[in-house]
Design a protein around this motif. Structure first.
Motif, mmCIF file in Angstrom:
data_model
loop_
_atom_site.group_PDB
_atom_site.id
_atom_site.type_symbol
_atom_site.label_atom_id
_atom_site.label_comp_id
_atom_site.label_asym_id
_atom_site.label_seq_id
_atom_site.Cartn_x
_atom_site.Cartn_y
_atom_site.Cartn_z
ATOM 1 N N TYR A 72 0.977 -1.143 -0.139
ATOM 2 C CA TYR A 72 0.096 -0.222 0.031
ATOM 3 C C TYR A 72 0.662 1.296 0.151
ATOM 4 O O TYR A 72 0.526 2.222 -0.640
ATOM 5 C CB TYR A 72 -1.024 -0.078 1.318
ATOM 6 N N ASN A 117 -5.136 -0.868 -6.374
ATOM 7 C CA ASN A 117 -3.823 -0.669 -5.536
ATOM 8 C C ASN A 117 -2.709 -1.004 -5.894
ATOM 9 O O ASN A 117 -1.675 -0.719 -6.013
ATOM 10 C CB ASN A 117 -3.895 -1.035 -4.020
ATOM 11 N N SER A 124 1.998 1.808 -3.541
ATOM 12 C CA SER A 124 0.669 2.588 -4.370
ATOM 13 C C SER A 124 0.466 3.981 -3.749
ATOM 14 O O SER A 124 0.022 4.784 -4.883
ATOM 15 C CB SER A 124 -0.472 1.806 -3.709
ATOM 16 N N LYS A 125 0.922 4.461 -2.751
ATOM 17 C CA LYS A 125 0.989 5.927 -2.631
ATOM 18 C C LYS A 125 2.318 6.556 -2.727
ATOM 19 O O LYS A 125 2.308 7.691 -2.491
ATOM 20 C CB LYS A 125 0.827 6.138 -0.851
ATOM 21 N N TRP A 162 -5.848 -1.073 2.008
ATOM 22 C CA TRP A 162 -5.418 -2.080 0.867
ATOM 23 C C TRP A 162 -6.471 -3.009 0.180
ATOM 24 O O TRP A 162 -6.589 -2.998 -1.091
ATOM 25 C CB TRP A 162 -4.087 -2.914 1.470
ATOM 26 N N ASN A 204 1.955 -5.828 3.977
ATOM 27 C CA ASN A 204 1.462 -4.415 4.450
ATOM 28 C C ASN A 204 2.093 -4.182 5.570
ATOM 29 O O ASN A 204 2.709 -5.086 6.428
ATOM 30 C CB ASN A 204 0.216 -4.098 4.327
ATOM 31 N N ASP A 257 -9.543 -2.040 -2.449
ATOM 32 C CA ASP A 257 -9.480 -2.099 -3.745
ATOM 33 C C ASP A 257 -7.936 -2.623 -4.058
ATOM 34 O O ASP A 257 -6.975 -1.955 -4.612
ATOM 35 C CB ASP A 257 -9.505 -0.583 -4.386
#
Length: 172
Positions: free
Chosen positions: A99, A140, A102-103, A133, A124, A136
């Protein structure tokens, strides 16, 4: 001369593997805090929203080197499987939080907070992050895959994993 130089650079770029980022290694000195990444494949995966089955600690007698890190395994068989195809078993994003990637950043990951999606292991950082997370997962992953090429060359996170302590692999 320019053609020769260009041909040499092109040949080297094809022949050499892509530079990988640094593997996240915590205070244990082991990738994935000393847990056996091959063993995840044999664990029951719980549905989204439920905590995952506890991972299996590796053993100090069964280790391998990959991506600049030492990995521990619960059995010699698991170590050998890993060595046959380490990229298959290693967690995505060099063991950083999926996650977080993803950011757009590299943060550590907790080996207890895992999920296998599309035959790939994702980790994670905290239970709260797992909730974000899991809202989606495909979206993600898409975001993380888009961000990863830009942050992969950066150094590994040097942060500690919040609310987690590992003893590392089982000692001899």
């Amino acid at each position: 001369m320019k053609r020769f130089a260009f041909a040499a650079v092109a040949a080297l770029s094809i022949a050499l593997p892509a530079f990988a980022g640094e593997q996240y290694v915590d205070g244990t000195g082991f990738a994935v805090s000393g847990y056996d990444v091959v063993a995840y494949r044999g664990l029951d995966m719980n549905p989204v929203g439920a905590p995952q089955t506890a991972p299996v600690r590796g053993h100090a007698d069964f280790t391998a080197e990959y991506n600049g890190a030492t990995w521990a395994f619960s059995t010699a068989e698991n170590r050998d499987k890993f060595l046959e195809n380490p990229a298959f078993y290693a967690p995505q994003y060099d063991g950083h939080c999926a996650y977080g990637v993803s950011k757009g950043g590299k943060v550590p990951a907790n080996p207890n907070l895992w999920r296998i999606v599309g035959d790939k292991l994702y980790l994670n950082i905290t239970k709260n992050v797992v909730g974000f997370w899991e809202t989606d997962i495909p979206g993600n992953i898409t975001l993380a895959e888009g961000n990863w090429p830009g942050i992969e060359p950066d150094g590994a996170s040097d942060s500690v994993i919040p609310n987690f302590t590992s003893e590392g692999p089982v000692a001899n």
